[in-house]
Design a protein around this motif. Structure first.
Motif, PDB file in Angstrom:
ATOM      1  N   ARG A  29       4.458   5.285  -9.856  1.00 55.15           N
ATOM      2  CA  ARG A  29       3.557   4.133  -9.730  1.00 55.15           C
ATOM      3  C   ARG A  29       3.876   3.260  -8.520  1.00 55.15           C
TER       4      ARG A  29
ATOM      5  N   ARG B  55       3.043   0.539  -2.583  1.00 56.97           N
ATOM      6  CA  ARG B  55       2.458   0.643  -3.916  1.00 56.97           C
ATOM      7  C   ARG B  55       3.419   0.090  -4.962  1.00 56.97           C
TER       8      ARG B  55
ATOM      9  N   LYS C 185      -6.787  -0.488  -5.652  1.00 54.83           N
ATOM     10  CA  LYS C 185      -6.353   0.828  -6.143  1.00 54.83           C
ATOM     11  C   LYS C 185      -6.012   1.757  -4.981  1.00 54.83           C
ATOM     12  N   GLU C 186      -6.842   1.703  -3.943  1.00 52.42           N
ATOM     13  CA  GLU C 186      -6.614   2.533  -2.762  1.00 52.42           C
ATOM     14  C   GLU C 186      -6.224   1.661  -1.586  1.00 52.42           C
TER      15      GLU C 186
ATOM     16  N   ASN D 290       1.022   1.074  -9.381  1.00 51.91           N
ATOM     17  CA  ASN D 290      -0.266   1.703  -9.089  1.00 51.91           C
ATOM     18  C   ASN D 290      -1.258   0.817  -8.353  1.00 51.91           C
ATOM     19  N   VAL D 291      -0.748  -0.190  -7.662  1.00 50.39           N
ATOM     20  CA  VAL D 291      -1.617  -1.012  -6.839  1.00 50.39           C
ATOM     21  C   VAL D 291      -1.113  -0.944  -5.404  1.00 50.39           C
ATOM     22  N   ASP D 292      -2.026  -0.660  -4.474  1.00 46.95           N
ATOM     23  CA  ASP D 292      -1.648  -0.600  -3.061  1.00 46.95           C
ATOM     24  C   ASP D 292      -1.836  -1.966  -2.417  1.00 46.95           C
TER      25      ASP D 292
END
Length: 676
Positions: free
Chosen positions: A393, A628, A595-596, A631-633
Motif C-alpha cells: 500500500r 504512495r 488513487k493514481e 494506497n494513495v498517491d
DNA sequence: AGCACGCCGACT
DNA sequence: GTCGGCGTGCTC
C-alpha cells in the motif's frame, strides 16, 4: 422585541461565516462576541464562536436557523484571542472556525454541555491538591551569564524576542524559571506560558516548576490529557487562575488573558510544527502573540533553527549567550569520529565502540547507543530471487519486528506474519537487511551477556505512562547500556551516563530534504548532551561521544567534534542564501493526493497553469518522496517568493481559483513547510 | 469536510 | 425487488 442575529464561525472548510437568529427573552442574557453557541448546521449540531452580534442580516428568512443555546457558563473569549485565531487563519489560509473551534476543549464543543459549574468548583480543589504534594525549593544562584540574561529580559518592557543560546547543561531552564518568577511577581494576575516539544518527556521540568512556585496554580496542556482534565486546565488558563501554563504546541492557541511572557524551550524542535490539519508553527505564532500583546518571548536552544539564528544575526532577535556550563564541574563531552570504512563494525558496532562500552561497564557507568530506527531490521530480502518485503500500500519497506514475529509498515500500519519462505520463489533463507534497535539490543546482549541492556523506543513504550517508567529505570541505575531512538535525545539528564554513541546517522547527510542536515546536527548535539550532565566524577575522564560514520570528513561531524554550532549554522546560512532557500525566501506547498499519481500531477499542472505573478516562482509538480501511503498517491508543487506579503497575496487569489476547479483530487496548501 | 439525495449494477 | 456504489449539491 426584535430578533438578534449572530455571526458565527464554525469548524468547516467553507470559507465564510454563518448568521443565526437569536430570540430575545427576559430569561436569557444577550449573547456576546467571544461566547460559544450551539447551532444546527446542515443535519448536524455544532459549536461555533460568536464573532458579531447585530440586529440585521443579509441571509434570507427561509434559510436562517435559530441558535440552540449559548454557553453562558464559559466566559467569553477576549478580542485578543479572537485576533490571534484570525491572524493564524489568514496566515495559514484557512477559515477562522477551523482555527478557533479545534483550539477549544472538546467538552465545550459537544452538543450536551458537561456540567461546567461542577468543573469550576473542581478548579479550586485541583490547585490545592497540587500544593499538598510538593516540597518547595528555592532558586539556586545564577552564574554571570544567566544573571545577565534574566536581567536583560526583565528590564525591558514591551515586545522583545530573545534567542537564549546555550549548550545542554548551560542552565537555560534556570533562566526560564527565574525570568518567569520576576514576571509573575511583578503583576498580581500575570501569566507565563512555557512551551516544550513533548510534555511526556519533561516531567522533570513540571516538577521543577511546581517546587519553585508552590503558591501558584500550574496548568498543563497537551494532547495526551483526558478530556475532563483538559477542560479543567484550559478553564484555569482561560479564567486567569493558572499563573504558569506548561504545554506543547497546542497550548499556543489557548486563552491566556493575562499573558506576560512566553518561553519556548528547544525552539528548533520539529514538533512545534503541526503536521496535520491546520499546519501551524507554534513558535511562529508565539512570536506573533508576543508582538500582539507587547510582551517578551524567549526562544531557547543549543542549536537554534536557522530561521531564528538568522533573525538574531540580523538583529531582529536579541541574542543571549550562555557559554559557561552552569553545573560547576561539568565539561563538554569529547566527540570522536569513527571511520566505519576503515574499522568495519560487526553487529553494527566497531571494536573501538565495544571497548568503550566495556570500560563503562567496568567502572559501573552507563552507555547510551543512539540508533534512530526502530524494529529489528528495516527490510527482509531473498538472496535467491531478489524479493524484498515491500508494503503493497506504500512506497516503503515492511519492517521486520522479531519479538512479535511480524512484518510491519511504519506508514500505514499494515502488519503480517514474517513469511517462513520467500513468497515468490520459496527460498527459506530470507535475510534481515540493516539494523534496528531490536537487533542492536540482541547483538549487544550477545557481546555483553552480563550487562543490563535496555531499549527505549516507540515500540517498548507503547503503553501510556510506560515511557516515564522506562526513564525511571535508567535513572535508578538499573541499566548499563541504553539503546534508544530520538526519544532518548530529549529532555532527560542521565547522571551516570559517560558514553554516548551514534550509530549510522549518515543517511540524513544525503537526504532530499534540505533541512535534514540541520536536524541531524541538532539531534546529535542534543543526544551528545545527555552525557555527563551531573558533572565530572572525582578523577574521572570527560564523557565521550562516539560517532560511527562512513563520512568522517563531513563538515557536519567536524562541527560537532568542536561543539561549533555557530560555524555550522553560519556555513549553512551562507549556502541557503546562495541557493535562495529559506530563511532567505518563503515557501508554500500545494499537495495533492489521488488513487493514481497521474491524477494528482495533472491537478497540480492545472493549478500551476495560472497567470504569472510578479515575484512568485511556481515550480514543477513532483511526486512526494514517499509517493504512495495507504494506497494513495501524493504529489506536490512548491511555490516560492522572496516577499512574504507577495506570497500571501498570491496564495489568497490562487486558492480561490483552485477551489473553483471541479476535481476529485484531495488537495491542500501548507505555508512554511518544514518537511519537503 | 460531512451528509444527504439520486440513479444504475449484483445479491437474499 | 433491495443493498450500495460514488457523482453532485448544500450547509446560515
Amino acid at each position: 422585541m426584535e430578533p438578534i442575529y449572530l455571526t458565527i464561525a464554525l469548524d468547516t472548510p467553507l470559507d465564510r461565516l454563518f448568521d443565526y437568529r437569536w430570540e430575545p427573552s427576559p430569561d436569557n442574557p444577550l449573547p456576546q462576541v467571544g461566547q460559544i453557541a450551539l447551532v444546527p448546521f446542515g443535519r448536524q449540531e455544532m459549536a461555533g464562536l460568536i464573532l458579531a452580534v447585530h440586529s440585521q442580516t443579509d441571509v434570507p428568512a427561509d434559510k436562517i436557523k435559530s441558535v440552540l443555546a449559548v454557553r453562558h457558563q464559559c466566559p467569553a473569549l477576549d478580542a485578543r484571542w479572537i485576533a490571534l485565531c484570525q491572524f493564524a487563519a489568514n496566515y495559514y489560509q484557512r477559515p477562522i472556525g477551523e482555527v478557533a473551534i479545534p483550539a477549544l476543549p472538546k467538552n465545550l464543543r459537544v452538543p450536551k454541555p458537561t456540567s461546567l459549574d461542577r468543573n469550576l468548583k473542581k478548579l479550586a480543589k485541583l490547585a490545592l491538591a497540587k500544593l499538598d504534594s510538593v516540597e518547595p525549593s528555592s532558586p539556586p544562584d545564577l552564574n554571570r551569564e544567566q544573571h545577565q540574561a534574566v536581567e536583560t529580559i526583565t528590564s525591558k518592557s514591551g515586545f522583545a524576542p530573545y534567542l537564549l543560546h546555550g549548550v545542554t547543561g548551560s542552565g537555560k531552564t534556570e533562566v526560564y524559571l527565574q525570568t518567569a518568577a520576576r514576571m509573575l511577581a511583578r503583576q498580581e494576575q500575570s501569566q507565563v506560558l512555557i512551551l516544550v516539544p513533548e510534555i511526556n518527556l519533561t516531567p522533570q521540568l513540571e516538577g521543577n516548576i511546581r517546587q519553585r512556585f508552590p503558591g501558584l496554580q500550574v496548568a498543563t496542556l497537551h494532547s495526551g490529557m483526558a478530556e475532563g482534565e483538559r477542560l479543567l486546565h484550559w478553564l484555569s488558563s482561560h479564567t486567569g487562575q493558572a499563573r504558569i501554563i506548561l504545554g506543547t504546541r497546542l497550548a499556543i492557541l489557548s486563552s491566556l488573558p493575562h499573558l506576560q511572557l512566553i518561553i519556548i524551550d528547544e525552539e528548533h524542535d520539529p514538533s512545534y510544527k503541526q503536521q496535520e490539519g491546520l499546519r501551524y508553527s507554534a513558535r511562529d505564532l508565539a512570536v506573533w502573540r508576543a508582538h500582539q500583546l507587547g510582551i517578551p518571548v524567549v526562544l531557547g536552544s543549543a542549536t537554534p533553527s536557522l530561521e531564528t539564528w538568522q533573525h538574531s544575526k540580523a538583529g531582529r532577535y536579541i541574542k543571549l549567550e550562555l557559554q559557561e556550563r552552569a553545573v560547576q564541574a561539568a565539561v563538554l563531552p569529547i566527540v570522536k569520529i569513527i571511520n566505519t570504512e576503515r574499522e568495519k563494525p560487526s553487529e553494527g558496532l566497531t571494536q573501538r565502540l565495544i571497548s568503550a562500552i566495556r570500560l563503562r561497564l567496568e567502572k559501573g557507568e552507563q552507555s547510551l547507543l543512539f540508533l534512530n530506527r526502530r524494529g529489528y531490521a528495516p527490510v527482509i530480502h531473498c538472496d535467491a530471487c531478489g524479493w524484498m518485503s515491500n508494503c503493497t500500500r506504500c512506497t516503503a519497506h515492511l519492517v521486520m519486528h522479531k519479538l512479535d514475529k511480524k512484518l510491519r509498515c511504519h506508514h500505514c500500519g499494515w502488519e503480517q506474519r514474517i513469511p517462513r519462505a520467500c513468497p515468490t520463489c520459496g527460498n527459506v533463507d530470507l535475510q534481515a537487511l540493516g539494523r534496528g534497535t531490536q537487533r542492536l539490543e540482541e547483538g549487544l546482549q550477545a557481546i555483553f551477556p552480563e550487562a543490563r541492556v535496555f531499549r527505549i523506543d516507540a515500540d517498548s513504550t507503547r503503553l501510556k505512562g510506560s515511557a516515564e517508567a522506562a526513564f525511571d529505570t535508567v535513572h535508578r541505575g538499573d541499566v548499563d547500556i541504553l539503546i534508544g531512538t530520538q526519544m532518548v535525545a530529549k529532555g532527560h539528564d542521565f547522571k551516570n551516563l559517560t558514553l554516548v554513541a551514534a550509530l549510522n546517522p549518515d543517511s540524513a547527510l544525503f537526504s532530499q530534504d534540505f533541512r535534514a542536515s540541520e536536524r541531524l546536527f541538532a539531534q546529535l548535539m542534543q543526544v551528545a548532551g545527555r552525557a555527563g550532565r551531573a558533572g565530572q566524577k572525582e578523577g574521572g575522564n570527560p564523557s565521550e561521544v562516539l560517532i560511527q560514520t562512513r563520512y568522517p570528513d563531513h563538515p557536519l561531524y567536524h562541527a560537532l567534534m568542536h561543539h561549533n554550532y555557530q560555524g555550522f549554522a553560519d556555513d549553512l546560512l551562507e549556502e541557503r542564501q546562495q541557493a535562495a532557500m529559506p530563511p532567505f525566501i518563503y515557501q508554500a506547498l500545494l499537495r495533492a493526493e489521488a488513487k493514481e499519481l497521474e491524477t494528482a500531477i495533472l491537478f497540480l499542472k492545472e493549478a500551476a497553469h495560472c497567470t504569472a505573478h510578479h515575484g512568485i516562482t511556481i515550480n514543477d509538480p513532483i511526486p512526494m518522496t514517499m509517493t504512495r501511503v495507504h494506497n494513495v498517491d501524493r504529489a506536490q508543487l512548491l511555490v516560492e517568493s522572496n516577499s512574504r506579503p507577495a506570497l500571501q497575496a498570491f496564495l489568497r487569489e490562487w486558492l480561490a481559483d483552485l477551489r473553483a476547479i471541479k476535481t476529485r483530487v484531495k488537495w491542500g496548501v501548507e505555508i512554511d513547510p518544514v518537511d519537503i
